[in-house]
Design a protein around this motif. Structure first.
Motif, mmCIF file in Angstrom:
data_model
loop_
_atom_site.group_PDB
_atom_site.id
_atom_site.type_symbol
_atom_site.label_atom_id
_atom_site.label_comp_id
_atom_site.label_asym_id
_atom_site.label_seq_id
_atom_site.Cartn_x
_atom_site.Cartn_y
_atom_site.Cartn_z
ATOM 1 N N LEU A 17 -0.989 -19.920 44.497
ATOM 2 C CA LEU A 17 -0.362 -18.619 44.768
ATOM 3 C C LEU A 17 0.762 -18.738 45.782
ATOM 4 O O LEU A 17 1.014 -17.831 46.541
ATOM 5 N N THR A 18 1.407 -19.858 45.815
ATOM 6 C CA THR A 18 2.361 -20.062 46.881
ATOM 7 C C THR A 18 3.717 -20.502 46.375
ATOM 8 O O THR A 18 4.715 -19.827 46.556
ATOM 9 N N HIS A 38 -0.871 -9.613 44.290
ATOM 10 C CA HIS A 38 -0.270 -10.520 45.274
ATOM 11 C C HIS A 38 1.105 -10.980 44.780
ATOM 12 O O HIS A 38 2.080 -10.986 45.537
ATOM 13 N N GLU A 39 1.199 -11.345 43.518
ATOM 14 C CA GLU A 39 2.458 -11.873 42.994
ATOM 15 C C GLU A 39 3.550 -10.803 42.944
ATOM 16 O O GLU A 39 4.697 -11.073 43.322
ATOM 17 N N HIS A 69 5.167 -10.436 46.273
ATOM 18 C CA HIS A 69 6.234 -11.400 46.597
ATOM 19 C C HIS A 69 7.575 -10.895 46.060
ATOM 20 O O HIS A 69 8.608 -11.022 46.714
ATOM 21 N N TYR A 90 6.209 -20.746 50.294
ATOM 22 C CA TYR A 90 6.485 -19.615 51.173
ATOM 23 C C TYR A 90 5.824 -19.836 52.523
ATOM 24 O O TYR A 90 4.854 -20.588 52.644
ATOM 25 N N GLU A 150 2.991 -15.260 52.831
ATOM 26 C CA GLU A 150 1.762 -15.223 52.038
ATOM 27 C C GLU A 150 0.839 -14.103 52.503
ATOM 28 O O GLU A 150 0.285 -13.353 51.702
#
Ligand SMILES: [Zn+2]
Length: 272
Positions: A10-11, A126-127, A130, A178, A183
């Motif tokens: 997820l980064t 979460h995405e 971003h 990131y 995050e």
């Protein structure tokens, strides 16, 4: 034991983003005047994934993804100026990533990794966060500044520029991705988006706890460079405590999670 060189969960942007930088910085790179910078970048990544044959154009797996994506979009879309679009991609590592321009990519293997609906929803929330925060643009701008400083103006237009930038970027995305702050901010905004979309935001907490419990031999990329799971869980719990009007209604008990129905061995047709 941690392997700090592999991709962050997820980064990181996909390594195909390298190609994007190359094409954006190559002399004479075609610029479509109708697209702004964010859309242009999103399109380059899409083209790269398509060229690699990774994008799933039709599959029963979309029956699992689409309703969640649609609910999240209804909440998130007012906070971003380009339409969110969701694509399944065929990759062995459970992962999800969003690019500037509104595209969100979810790997098919993620659908089999998450344990319930809330964990998948949390990942998607979460995405999109971003994207709402313009994090990939910040990363690109940072890289451009470093490159200007290190290479100087004289060779900026030379053909080696894109290559050198790409090499620098590979290291950067692999080692850093990131920032920790970016995050955590995406986690918190993601939990807001999930709550507003009707998904229990504790899904993100459960997901991080799954990472810590996962079998390293089965999912080596997941945990290898995620030292911050506990920090992220703590930040989420604090956010929930500080905003009881939003979060108090949701259960922290994973036993209340909604099962995720995922067809086994689902066929996939790819965009070519
Ligand atoms: Zn992230």
């Amino acid at each position: 034991m941690r392997n700090t060189t592999s991709r962050r969960w997820l980064t990181a942007l996909p390594l195909s983003a390298i190609a994007l930088f190359a094409s954006l910085t190559a002399p004479g790179a075609a610029q479509d005047a109708r697209l702004d910078d964010e859309q242009q970048i999103g399109q380059e990544v899409f083209n790269e994934l398509k060229a690699k044959g990774e994008i799933v154009v039709s599959s029963p797996l979309y029956d699992t993804l689409t309703p969640i994506a649609a609910a999240v979009t209804r909440t998130a879309q007012p906070r971003y100026n380009h339409p969110f679009k969701f694509y399944l991609v065929h990759e062995s590592a459970p992962n999800a990533f969003a690019t500037a321009g509104g595209n969100v990519y979810v790997t098919d293997s993620l659908l089999y990794f998450v344990k319930n609906t809330e964990e998948l929803a949390g990942t998607i929330c979460h995405e999109v966060s971003h994207t709402i925060h313009h994090d990939s643009m910040t990363l690109i701008e940072k890289e451009r500044k470093v490159e200007r400083r290190e290479l100087g103006a004289a060779i900026l237009l030379g053909p080696t520029r894109a290559h050198i930038l790409a090499i620098a970027l590979i290291g950067k995305l692999r080692s850093l991705g990131y920032s920790r702050d970016a995050e955590s901010a995406a986690d918190l905004t993601g939990s807001d988006v999930c709550a507003a979309s009707g998904y229990d935001p504790w899904g993100l907490v459960w997901l991080f706890q799954d990472f810590d419990a996962a079998d390293l031999t089965q999912v080596p990329q997941l945990l290898s460079d995620h030292p911050d799971n506990q920090h992220r869980v703590d930040a989420l719990k604090k956010h929930f405590r500080e905003n009881p009007s939003v979060f108090a209604a949701f259960s922290s008990d994973v036993k209340t999670a909604k099962p995720l129905v995922v067809p086994q061995n689902a066929p996939e047709a790819f965009l070519r």
